[in-house]
Design an enzyme around this catalytic site. Structure first.
Site: not given
Length: 346
Positions: A146-148
Site C-alpha cells: 500500500h502507498s509507500m
C-alpha cells in the site's frame, strides 16, 4: 493445532512463536500499552495472527503473520506513518492457503528506530525487505503493498526480479520518481532538516487516548475512526502521562535520495512479476499531484503495460485507505489475482 502455536523456521534454524515475541526497547523509554486491548473492542479483527521479530544490527523488525507458514508466501508492506495493522481487516478476507507476513518498517509500529544520526533512506526499506525474506528463507513470494510500501515493493521487484512472482499495489504506482533537476534541492533539504531536528529534538508529544485518536484523524483524512483505532493499537505506546506515538520523527523528513523518472522507467523494465494495481477513486487518483494521465505517472503506467508479464489495473470506490476502511471492495480482486496463473497478458 492452533495456528498461533506453529513455529516459523528461520535461516538460523531458530523458531519464533507468538508467545516468544519480546521486542527490544524503542529509543525512548516506553512500554507497550494495554489500553487499546481494553478500549477498542469495536476494532477487533477476525482471524488469528502471530507476532514475529527479526533481529537486525540496530534492534529488531517487528511483524505479524496469518495462516500456516507452509502456505504460499505473501509479504505485506504498509504505507508511510502506518504499520502492519493496516492489513488487519483485509487479510482475513483473503485465501487461507497463503501465508501472509506484514512487517513494520523501521521507525514505524513496534519496529526499532534506525540508529541516531541516520536518515530514512528510501532504498534502505528495500534492504529491510530483503532482511525479512532472507530470515524467512523465502526464495519466491508475492507482495501485497500500500502507498509507500508499494513504492518500496516496486523498487524491490526491479532489483530482485527473480524473487517475486506477483506485485499487488494498493493506491500507489510502485515508484515515486523525482525530476532530475530537483535532486540537488531534495538532498540539500533532507540534510538541512535532519541537522535541524538533531539540534532541536524536543520530546515526544503525549496525548490522552481520545487526543491521540483525534491527532491521527487530523493528519490522515483518508482513514475512518474505526481504522484509526486499528492503526493506533500498534502505533502508540503508554507513557507515564498518557499515550505517545511510536513512530520515529525522522520519518517525517524528506528522504535524501530519490530515483529520477528516467531511472524508474529503466528499473521498471526489469520486473518479471505479474502486477495488479488497484486505484481508489477518492485516493491518489483524485489528487492532481498523482494524476495518472500526466507524467511521470502516465509513463509508469505505460511501462507496466509494456512488461512481458500480466498487468491489470482496477479502480474501486473509496479513499486512500480503502483496503482498511472497506476491505471487501478490494478483497475479491486481490484473491482472484493471487490464485490465478500469470502466463497470459491482458
Amino acid at each position: 493445532m492452533d495456528r498461533c502455536k506453529i513455529g516459523v523456521q528461520l535461516k538460523e534454524n531458530t523458531f519464533l512463536h507468538s508467545h516468544d515475541f519480546h521486542p527490544d526497547p524503542l529509543p525512548r523509554p516506553v512500554k507497550q500499552m494495554p489500553f487499546f486491548s481494553k478500549c477498542i473492542s469495536t476494532a477487533a479483527v477476525k482471524g488469528l495472527c502471530c507476532e514475529l521479530s527479526f533481529p537486525v544490527p540496530w534492534g529488531h523488525i517487528a511483524a505479524k503473520a496469518w495462516n500456516h507458514p507452509r502456505g504460499r508466501p505473501v509479504l505485506c508492506l504498509h504505507g508511510w506513518a502506518d504499520n502492519a495493522n493496516t492489513f488487519d481487516r483485509l487479510i482475513p478476507l483473503l485465501p487461507e492457503e497463503f501465508y501472509y507476513v506484514a512487517f513494520d518498517f523501521p521507525g514505524h509500529g513496534v519496529s526499532s528506530h534506525r540508529p541516531p544520526g541516520i536518515p530514512y533512506y528510501f532504498t534502505e526499506y528495500v534492504a529491510d525487505m530483503r532482511r525479512v525474506t532472507d530470515a524467512l528463507n523465502w526464495n519466491r513470494f508475492s507482495i501485497l503493498s500500500h502507498s509507500m510500501g508499494a513504492n518500496v515493493g516496486g523498487l524491490f521487484c526491479s532489483i530482485f526480479p527473480k524473487l517475486v512472482d506477483k506485485l499487488i499495489i494498493l493506491d500507489g504506482y510502485g515508484f515515486y520518481p523525482i525530476a532530475a533537476d530537483a535532486v540537488q534541492e531534495q538532498l540539500q533539504k533532507a540534510i538541512d532538516e535532519l541537522l535541524k531536528l538533531e539540534k532541536e529534538p524536543g520530546s515526544p508529544r503525549v496525548y490522552t487516548p481520545d487526543g491521540a485518536l483525534k491527532r491521527l484523524l487530523q493528519g490522515n483524512e483518508s482513514v475512518s475512526e474505526e481504522s484509526a483505532k486499528i492503526l493506533l493499537q500498534r502505533g502508540s505506546t503508554e507513557v507515564a502521562e498518557g499515550l505517545a506515538f511510536t513512530r520515529d520523527l525522522r520519518i517525517n523528513l524528506p528522504t535524501p535520495l530519490r530515483i529520477t523518472t528516467e531511472q524508474c522507467l529503466k528499473l521498471q523494465k526489469n520486473i518479471t512479476a505479474a502486477v495488479l494495481l488497484i486505484g481508489a477513486k477518492d485516493g491518489l487518483l483524485k489528487d492532481e499531484k498523482w494524476n495518472p494521465n500526466k507524467p511521470p505517472f502516465s509513463l509508469i503506467l505505460e511501462g507496466y503495460h509494456s512488461l512481458a508479464n500480466q498487468f491489470r489495473l482496477e479502480k474501486v470506490e473509496g479513499t486512500h485507505h480503502v483496503h482498511l476502511n472497506q476491505p471487501d471492495r478490494v478483497a475479491g480482486i486481490i484473491s482472484e489475482f493471487l490464485r490465478m496463473g500469470v502466463s497470459s497478458k491482458l
